[in-house]
Design a protein around this motif. Structure first.
Motif, short mmCIF file in Angstrom:
data_model
loop_
_atom_site.label_atom_id
_atom_site.label_comp_id
_atom_site.label_asym_id
_atom_site.label_seq_id
_atom_site.Cartn_x
_atom_site.Cartn_y
_atom_site.Cartn_z
N LEU A 1 0.84 -1.19 0.00
CA LEU A 1 0.00 0.00 0.00
C LEU A 1 0.88 1.24 0.00
O LEU A 1 1.75 1.40 0.85
N LEU A 2 0.64 2.10 -0.99
CA LEU A 2 1.40 3.36 -1.11
C LEU A 2 0.42 4.53 -1.12
O LEU A 2 -0.67 4.43 -1.67
N ARG A 3 0.85 5.62 -0.54
CA ARG A 3 0.08 6.87 -0.58
C ARG A 3 1.01 7.98 -1.07
O ARG A 3 1.53 8.77 -0.27
N PRO A 4 1.25 8.02 -2.38
CA PRO A 4 2.22 8.96 -2.94
C PRO A 4 1.83 10.41 -2.67
O PRO A 4 0.67 10.79 -2.77
N THR A 5 2.83 11.21 -2.34
CA THR A 5 2.60 12.64 -2.13
C THR A 5 3.09 13.44 -3.34
O THR A 5 2.91 14.65 -3.39
N PHE A 6 3.72 12.76 -4.30
CA PHE A 6 4.19 13.43 -5.50
C PHE A 6 3.12 13.38 -6.58
O PHE A 6 2.05 12.80 -6.38
N SER A 7 3.40 13.95 -7.73
CA SER A 7 2.40 14.07 -8.79
C SER A 7 2.04 12.73 -9.39
O SER A 7 2.79 11.76 -9.31
N SER B 1 -8.79 16.77 -6.76
CA SER B 1 -7.41 17.26 -6.66
C SER B 1 -6.54 16.79 -7.82
O SER B 1 -5.50 17.39 -8.10
N GLY B 2 -6.99 15.72 -8.49
CA GLY B 2 -6.18 15.16 -9.57
C GLY B 2 -5.01 14.34 -9.07
O GLY B 2 -4.17 13.90 -9.85
N LYS B 3 -4.93 14.12 -7.76
CA LYS B 3 -3.83 13.35 -7.17
C LYS B 3 -4.29 11.95 -6.77
O LYS B 3 -5.49 11.69 -6.65
N LEU B 4 -3.33 11.08 -6.57
CA LEU B 4 -3.66 9.72 -6.16
C LEU B 4 -4.06 9.68 -4.70
O LEU B 4 -3.38 10.28 -3.85
N GLU B 5 -5.15 8.99 -4.40
CA GLU B 5 -5.49 8.74 -3.00
C GLU B 5 -4.58 7.64 -2.46
O GLU B 5 -4.12 7.71 -1.32
N TYR B 6 -4.37 6.63 -3.29
CA TYR B 6 -3.45 5.56 -2.92
C TYR B 6 -3.09 4.77 -4.17
O TYR B 6 -3.74 4.89 -5.21
N ALA B 7 -2.02 4.01 -4.06
CA ALA B 7 -1.64 3.08 -5.12
C ALA B 7 -1.39 1.73 -4.47
O ALA B 7 -0.93 1.64 -3.32
N VAL B 8 -1.72 0.67 -5.20
CA VAL B 8 -1.47 -0.69 -4.73
C VAL B 8 -0.50 -1.34 -5.70
O VAL B 8 -0.80 -1.49 -6.89
N LEU B 9 0.65 -1.71 -5.19
CA LEU B 9 1.68 -2.35 -6.01
C LEU B 9 1.65 -3.85 -5.76
O LEU B 9 1.94 -4.30 -4.65
N GLY B 10 1.29 -4.60 -6.79
CA GLY B 10 1.24 -6.05 -6.68
C GLY B 10 2.39 -6.71 -7.41
O GLY B 10 2.70 -6.35 -8.55
N LEU C 1 3.95 7.30 -12.09
CA LEU C 1 4.07 6.28 -13.13
C LEU C 1 5.35 5.47 -12.97
O LEU C 1 5.45 4.35 -13.48
N SER C 2 6.32 6.03 -12.26
CA SER C 2 7.59 5.31 -12.08
C SER C 2 7.50 4.22 -11.03
O SER C 2 8.45 3.43 -10.88
N ILE C 3 6.39 4.12 -10.31
CA ILE C 3 6.25 3.08 -9.28
C ILE C 3 6.46 1.69 -9.87
O ILE C 3 7.18 0.86 -9.31
N THR C 4 5.84 1.43 -11.02
CA THR C 4 5.95 0.10 -11.63
C THR C 4 7.37 -0.20 -12.08
O THR C 4 7.88 -1.31 -11.87
N ARG D 1 11.53 6.38 -2.06
CA ARG D 1 11.68 7.55 -1.20
C ARG D 1 12.47 8.67 -1.88
O ARG D 1 12.52 9.79 -1.37
N LYS D 2 13.10 8.36 -3.02
CA LYS D 2 13.89 9.36 -3.73
C LYS D 2 13.16 9.95 -4.94
O LYS D 2 13.72 10.80 -5.63
N ILE D 3 11.94 9.46 -5.23
CA ILE D 3 11.19 10.01 -6.36
C ILE D 3 11.04 11.52 -6.17
O ILE D 3 10.71 11.97 -5.07
N PRO D 4 11.29 12.35 -7.20
CA PRO D 4 11.52 12.02 -8.61
C PRO D 4 12.98 11.80 -8.99
O PRO D 4 13.30 11.73 -10.17
N ASN D 5 13.87 11.66 -8.00
CA ASN D 5 15.29 11.49 -8.30
C ASN D 5 15.76 10.10 -7.88
O ASN D 5 16.76 9.94 -7.20
#
Length: 328
Positions: free
Chosen positions: A139-145, A200-209, A150-153, A258-262
């Motif tokens: 379970l992820l709750r990204p704070t970035f755009s 807001s156009g932002k993610l509420e959460y992402a699920v990485l499987g 999209l780089s999560i995958t 933790r380093k996104i976007p770098n």
């Protein structure tokens, strides 16, 4: 933790060494009878524990059984991760989505011994036989755009590939965009699902499987995937393998995340590209086209040389390998 979990942790810390029931009971502050019941329960789960008079209990083998303690002992800097170890679930992605809907924070990781409705891309089923694979979701709750999300995958693909390589000692390749291959066969698939807040156009959460075939299931894979599916280990693998791979994925993933976007993961992704230098076919609209993959850019878009010599950039899509060319 339960007494059983505490006993398992104690035995794992003293693996292959005999520890007396009295010593364990004294350390945990419970009765000898409670220790005996815990040992019995652990044996039922698959742990090979020997008992010898005047010596005590010895954990001889974990038989690759998944446990929170077995994973945590290999984590490096992610000890606060909330691990949920499940015997069976419909889908670990579904399980995490239910937790996300209830407000669970980022960092919950669900891992199941078996899935009854494992998910693949494009609505496909991911075969998830008991005790032969890794089926996990984060379970992820990204704070970035959303764009950066999209780089999560692709980060997950690199994290998974590195964990498999570290534990197995074998090379992996990444088939754009989210499959891990070994020996020209798919051993892992990754599926990221997200919920978007439309205001807001932002993610509420992402699920990485993440699903991994660690070893071949008894009787092999179903006919419909037998030509493409493979396993990390072609023969039996040793103890602790799945726990070590899972811990490696968690550590690798969060180091980049933790380093996104770098995150600087793209070079490692590119270096493992299965498609570069190969001819592929792909669907664009209603038409099937083909071209030769020349590179992957810094946004992880596929750069394909078309028959007329032009270079087209693809950010999404399903591709199939047609034949191999020498990389250049």
């Amino acid at each position: 933790m339960s007494v059983k979990d505490d006993v398992l942790k104690f035995l794992l810390e003293n693996k292959l060494e005999a520890v007396s029931g009295e010593e364990i009971a004294s350390s945990l502050g419970v009765s000898r009878n409670a220790i005996w019941k815990a040992i019995k329960a652990l044996r039922t789960e698959g742990y090979e524990i020997e008992a010898a008079t005047n010596k005590g209990y010895t954990l001889v083998s974990d038989n690759n059984t998944l446990s929170e303690q077995g994973i945590r002992k290999h984590l490096n800097g992610n000890e606060n991760i909330d691990l949920h170890i499940l015997p069976v679930v419909d889908s670990t992605n579904n399980y995490i989505k239910r937790l996300a809907g209830d407000g669970s924070p980022e960092g919950v990781v669900a891992i199941s011994e078996e899935q009854t409705a494992g998910k693949g891309r494009l609505g496909r089923k991911f075969e998830s036989p008991k005790k032969t694979g890794i089926y996990m979701s984060i379970l992820l709750r990204p704070t970035f755009s959303a764009e950066e999300s999209l780089s999560i995958t692709t980060i997950a693909a690199v994290a998974t590939a590195k964990a498999i390589e570290t534990v197995s000692g074998f090379e992996t390749q990444i088939k754009w965009v989210n499959d891990i291959y070994m020996r020209e066969r798919k051993v892992s698939g990754i599926l990221t699902e997200a919920s978007v807040n439309f205001e807001s156009g932002k993610l509420e959460y992402a699920v990485l499987g993440i699903g991994i075939n660690v070893k071949y299931p008894e009787g092999g894979f179903p006919d419909e995937i037998s030509d493409i599916a493979g396993a990390v280990f072609e023969e039996e693998c040793g103890d602790d393998i799945r726990c070590r791979i899972i811990a490696g994925i968690i550590d690798n993933f969060f180091e980049y995340y933790r380093k996104i976007p770098n995150s600087n993961h793209i070079e490692e992704y590119r270096s493992r590209s299965l498609l570069t230098g190969r001819e592929i076919s792909f669907i664009q609209g209603d038409e099937e086209k083909s071209g030769i993959v020349r590179d992957i850019d810094d946004d992880c878009h596929l750069l394909v040389e078309m028959p007329d010599g032009s270079i087209k950039e693809f950010s999404t899509g399903e591709v199939n390998i047609k034949k191999t060319f020498l990389k250049r």
